[in-house]
Design an enzyme around this catalytic site. Structure first.
Site, PDB file in Angstrom:
ATOM      1  N   LYS A   1      38.238  47.121  31.387  1.00 15.38           N
ATOM      2  CA  LYS A   1      37.347  46.423  32.323  1.00 15.38           C
ATOM      3  C   LYS A   1      36.136  45.918  31.554  1.00 15.38           C
ATOM      4  O   LYS A   1      35.390  46.705  30.969  1.00 15.38           O
ATOM      5  CB  LYS A   1      36.917  47.340  33.464  1.00 15.38           C
ATOM      6  CG  LYS A   1      36.141  46.595  34.546  1.00 15.38           C
ATOM      7  CD  LYS A   1      35.740  47.521  35.671  1.00 15.38           C
ATOM      8  CE  LYS A   1      35.207  46.731  36.846  1.00 15.38           C
ATOM      9  NZ  LYS A   1      34.138  45.796  36.496  1.00 15.38           N
TER      10      LYS A   1
ATOM     11  N   GLU B   1      37.479  36.678  31.825  1.00 15.08           N
ATOM     12  CA  GLU B   1      36.056  36.919  31.628  1.00 15.08           C
ATOM     13  C   GLU B   1      35.613  36.360  30.284  1.00 15.08           C
ATOM     14  O   GLU B   1      36.360  36.375  29.308  1.00 15.08           O
ATOM     15  CB  GLU B   1      35.747  38.425  31.666  1.00 15.08           C
ATOM     16  CG  GLU B   1      36.106  39.069  32.970  1.00 15.08           C
ATOM     17  CD  GLU B   1      35.027  40.026  33.467  1.00 15.08           C
ATOM     18  OE1 GLU B   1      33.978  40.145  32.811  1.00 15.08           O
ATOM     19  OE2 GLU B   1      35.248  40.627  34.523  1.00 15.08           O
TER      20      GLU B   1
ATOM     21  N   PHE C   1      43.152  37.777  32.111  1.00 15.51           N
ATOM     22  CA  PHE C   1      43.922  38.844  32.738  1.00 15.51           C
ATOM     23  C   PHE C   1      44.805  38.358  33.887  1.00 15.51           C
ATOM     24  O   PHE C   1      45.493  39.162  34.500  1.00 15.51           O
ATOM     25  CB  PHE C   1      43.036  39.998  33.220  1.00 15.51           C
ATOM     26  CG  PHE C   1      41.820  39.599  34.008  1.00 15.51           C
ATOM     27  CD1 PHE C   1      41.924  39.176  35.314  1.00 15.51           C
ATOM     28  CD2 PHE C   1      40.570  39.662  33.430  1.00 15.51           C
ATOM     29  CE1 PHE C   1      40.812  38.829  36.042  1.00 15.51           C
ATOM     30  CE2 PHE C   1      39.436  39.322  34.148  1.00 15.51           C
ATOM     31  CZ  PHE C   1      39.557  38.903  35.466  1.00 15.51           C
TER      32      PHE C   1
ATOM     33  N   LYS D   1      39.166  49.978  40.392  1.00 16.46           N
ATOM     34  CA  LYS D   1      38.306  50.055  39.207  1.00 16.46           C
ATOM     35  C   LYS D   1      37.818  51.487  39.032  1.00 16.46           C
ATOM     36  O   LYS D   1      37.489  52.179  39.993  1.00 16.46           O
ATOM     37  CB  LYS D   1      37.127  49.100  39.338  1.00 16.46           C
ATOM     38  CG  LYS D   1      36.294  49.275  40.602  1.00 16.46           C
ATOM     39  CD  LYS D   1      35.260  48.179  40.742  1.00 16.46           C
ATOM     40  CE  LYS D   1      34.510  48.315  42.066  1.00 16.46           C
ATOM     41  NZ  LYS D   1      33.546  47.224  42.294  1.00 16.46           N
TER      42      LYS D   1
ATOM     43  N   ARG E   1      32.309  33.042  39.225  1.00 13.67           N
ATOM     44  CA  ARG E   1      32.842  33.776  40.376  1.00 13.67           C
ATOM     45  C   ARG E   1      32.391  33.126  41.678  1.00 13.67           C
ATOM     46  O   ARG E   1      33.118  33.146  42.667  1.00 13.67           O
ATOM     47  CB  ARG E   1      32.381  35.231  40.322  1.00 13.67           C
ATOM     48  CG  ARG E   1      32.747  36.014  41.569  1.00 13.67           C
ATOM     49  CD  ARG E   1      32.385  37.464  41.425  1.00 13.67           C
ATOM     50  NE  ARG E   1      32.459  38.147  42.716  1.00 13.67           N
ATOM     51  CZ  ARG E   1      32.332  39.450  42.872  1.00 13.67           C
ATOM     52  NH1 ARG E   1      32.127  40.218  41.838  1.00 13.67           N
ATOM     53  NH2 ARG E   1      32.402  39.992  44.064  1.00 13.67           N
TER      54      ARG E   1
ATOM     55  N   GLU F   1      44.064  48.396  32.419  1.00 14.54           N
ATOM     56  CA  GLU F   1      43.498  47.454  31.459  1.00 14.54           C
ATOM     57  C   GLU F   1      42.002  47.668  31.280  1.00 14.54           C
ATOM     58  O   GLU F   1      41.325  48.234  32.145  1.00 14.54           O
ATOM     59  CB  GLU F   1      43.772  46.013  31.883  1.00 14.54           C
ATOM     60  CG  GLU F   1      43.104  45.579  33.158  1.00 14.54           C
ATOM     61  CD  GLU F   1      43.511  44.171  33.583  1.00 14.54           C
ATOM     62  OE1 GLU F   1      42.628  43.417  34.031  1.00 14.54           O
ATOM     63  OE2 GLU F   1      44.714  43.830  33.495  1.00 14.54           O
TER      64      GLU F   1
ATOM     65  N   ARG G   1      39.314  42.001  48.539  1.00 13.01           N
ATOM     66  CA  ARG G   1      39.012  43.248  47.849  1.00 13.01           C
ATOM     67  C   ARG G   1      39.964  44.309  48.408  1.00 13.01           C
ATOM     68  O   ARG G   1      39.572  45.218  49.139  1.00 13.01           O
ATOM     69  CB  ARG G   1      37.545  43.638  48.058  1.00 13.01           C
ATOM     70  CG  ARG G   1      37.083  44.759  47.146  1.00 13.01           C
ATOM     71  CD  ARG G   1      35.651  45.172  47.419  1.00 13.01           C
ATOM     72  NE  ARG G   1      34.691  44.155  47.097  1.00 13.01           N
ATOM     73  CZ  ARG G   1      34.187  43.926  45.888  1.00 13.01           C
ATOM     74  NH1 ARG G   1      34.618  44.649  44.869  1.00 13.01           N
ATOM     75  NH2 ARG G   1      33.295  42.979  45.679  1.00 13.01           N
TER      76      ARG G   1
ATOM     77  N   ARG H   1      32.759  36.605  35.014  1.00  7.82           N
ATOM     78  CA  ARG H   1      34.064  36.230  35.562  1.00  7.82           C
ATOM     79  C   ARG H   1      34.189  34.708  35.495  1.00  7.82           C
ATOM     80  O   ARG H   1      33.296  33.981  35.951  1.00  7.82           O
ATOM     81  CB  ARG H   1      34.166  36.715  37.005  1.00  7.82           C
ATOM     82  CG  ARG H   1      35.531  36.504  37.677  1.00  7.82           C
ATOM     83  CD  ARG H   1      36.512  37.545  37.247  1.00  7.82           C
ATOM     84  NE  ARG H   1      37.769  37.444  37.959  1.00  7.82           N
ATOM     85  CZ  ARG H   1      38.075  38.163  39.044  1.00  7.82           C
ATOM     86  NH1 ARG H   1      37.190  38.991  39.560  1.00  7.82           N
ATOM     87  NH2 ARG H   1      39.277  38.054  39.598  1.00  7.82           N
TER      88      ARG H   1
END
Length: 528
Positions: A211, A260, A300, A377, A231, A209, A371, A216
């Site tokens: 970025k 976002e 997303f 990414k 975020r 997708e 993470r 965020r």
């Protein structure tokens, strides 16, 4: 509890590579910590004051230099109270007031405590006591299964609160920690991949997708009530009326979404990150700014829908339901295992002005605050040849090596201007070699920092340049990491600050200087 006890545990944790040893050391400390100080201890061990950023930088710490106390007398609560006072200090003369408060604190601290406090305030306390290890330590200290502690921390978003509650009230308190509307949870984060092929090799068939380099946002809705969080879990609802309006129209009563908000140009290309950040400043006229710089919401992920949590479902199911719910708001994406097709998608995304792609495991649950390897990414990178100005002694598995590099670009007078620091990208072999080479060039030390003659050139990869009040250049590199040492280059061959400024100016070419007094929330960032 005396600060020395926590510092001793921190040093013990930093000196071992054993996760088991770290866990038991932390569990022992937590079990002996007074109930009303557990949240303070957890915050310190995870590397930050409870109050977050409190306005203390390197210059203030340098100016607050004080002879260490002969014996330890500071306790956690006293330190926390000083931090709270500093955080609440503002207005005329506040810088001097903060300096006086910090100096008074340092006078009461031993040498080891001073070093700990400096690293804590600068966000450089890399002691190996990461949140995941602390979660396991809480599980040991409370005899609760680790996965239940991790889930509670994930859903609540504040490990300090979870730890304090579980250590006080036991396993029965777990029922208080679940997804709740208007109680935001930590966002899921991504790891970097070398390139598109690397990402697909690791995940196989995946969702690829666009970025976005925007802010965020996590959106919560219950009927007509909508709240938007950054975020860092700060309520930013008032700054984003377009986001509120878009979510209010969706065919659902109760919903939690991840996405976002980004400012787009008339031609459909995105504004630079810092332009979007104007919408989240401390001083703003929302109505005027919304007209001048409208935001676009792109979604997303789906976390909750009409009384049912979706975070434990695979991404493929969440994406399908999200498309059905909000087809016009879902970020552009496709599912593939074909590297050529994914590379074409990546190229098109870059040509449209976006910063890269996300590659996501279709079977992965939503791991709040993690993470992990389920989200990767991929972004194009820049490189600069910079000079090493100083380095900091490492901790944990890097104990005994000079690790965190201070990086400088050449200025117009032949000197060097610091642009930031990085310890990323260094292998054990590089750490060992650079420690020896830097010590040969040492000119002075200030506690854990070794300053060196500016002779070594290092190639640094980074994603972009942003403004920064922390460094003399007024700029800093985002996501900087070491590629290699350039022994074929002399310091005078390094890149100039003018080159860095050109990169920065290109990234903000469309920035409207009339809003330069608006400062963004540092907690507003993308999926990175």
């Amino acid at each position: 509890m005396l600060l020395r006890e926590l510092v001793a545990t921190s040093e013990k944790v930093a000196s071992t590579r054993s996760r088991l040893a770290k866990r038991h050391a932390l569990a022992s400390l937590l079990a002996s910590t007074p109930t009303d100080e557990i949240a303070i201890a957890v915050a310190f061990l995870t590397g930050a004051p409870r109050q977050g950023r409190i306005g203390i930088g390197w210059a203030t710490i340098r100016d607050a230099d004080a002879p260490p106390a002969a014996s330890p007398t500071l306790d956690l609560r006293a330190v926390d109270e000083v931090f709270a006072t500093i955080a609440d200090t503002s207005g005329s003369g506040s810088a001097e007031t903060r300096l006086d408060a910090l100096r008074a604190l340092m006078l009461r601290a031993t040498a080891a405590e001073q070093d700990f406090l400096e690293r804590l305030l600068l966000g450089e306390l890399r002691q190996g006591a990461l949140e995941s290890v602390l979660m396991d330590a809480v599980a040991v200290a409370t005899a609760i299964k680790p996965q239940r502690v991790r889930r509670a921390a994930m859903l609540h978003g504040d490990l300090a609160t979870v730890a304090a509650t579980l250590l006080t009230d036991g396993e029965a308190a777990l029922e208080h920690f679940a997804i709740g509307l208007f109680r935001p949870i930590q966002p899921m984060l991504a790891q970097p991949a070398d390139d598109v092929e690397d990402a697909l090799d690791r995940l196989g068939t995946a969702q690829v997708e666009r970025k976005l380099d925007g802010a965020r946002v996590q959106i919560h809705r219950d009927g007509d009530k909508v709240r938007v969080y950054s975020r860092s879990l700060r309520d930013v609802t008032v700054a984003v009326p377009e986001v509120v309006a878009a979510v209010a129209k969706l065919p659902a009563e109760r919903i939690v979404l991840d996405g976002e908000a980004i400012a787009m140009r008339a031609d459909g290309r995105p504004h630079p990150f810092q332009v979007t950040m104007r919408r989240f400043g401390r001083k703003l006229d929302v109505d005027t700014l919304a007209k001048q710089l409208p935001l676009t919401l792109m979604l997303f992920d789906l976390l909750h829908l009409d009384g049912e949590d979706w975070i434990d479902r695979p991404l493929a199911e969440r994406s399908t339901r999200l498309i059905a719910l909000a087809p016009d708001l879902v970020v552009e994406h496709e599912v593939t295992d074909d590297a050529v097709r994914a590379q074409t998608f990546f190229k098109n995304v870059i040509e449209k002005g976006h910063e890269g792609i996300m590659v996501k495991d279709l079977n992965a649950e939503y791991e709040a605050g993690s993470r992990g390897s389920a989200w990767l990414k991929v972004k194009p990178t820049h490189t600069l040849d910079l000079v090493v100005l100083a380095a900091e002694w490492g901790s944990g598995r890097r104990q005994g090596w000079l690790s965190n590099l201070h990086l400088g670009a050449r200025d117009e007078d032949g000197g060097f201007v610091m642009l930031g620091k990085t310890f990323k990208g260094l292998t054990d072999e590089m750490l060992e070699e650079q420690t020896a080479r830097l010590l040969e060039r040492e000119i002075k030390r200030f506690r854990h920092v070794v300053h060196v003659r500016p002779e070594l050139v290092v190639e640094i990869a980074f994603n972009d340049v942003q403004t920064s009040s922390r460094y003399p250049a007024g700029m800093a590199l985002r996501f900087a990491r070491v590629r290699r040492y350039r022994d074929d280059k002399r310091p005078e061959d390094a890149d100039t600050i003018a080159t860095v400024r050109t990169i920065y100016e290109k990234s903000v070419a469309n920035e409207d200087s009339t809003h330069s007094n608006i400062w963004p929330d540092p907690g507003l960032t993308d999926q990175a």
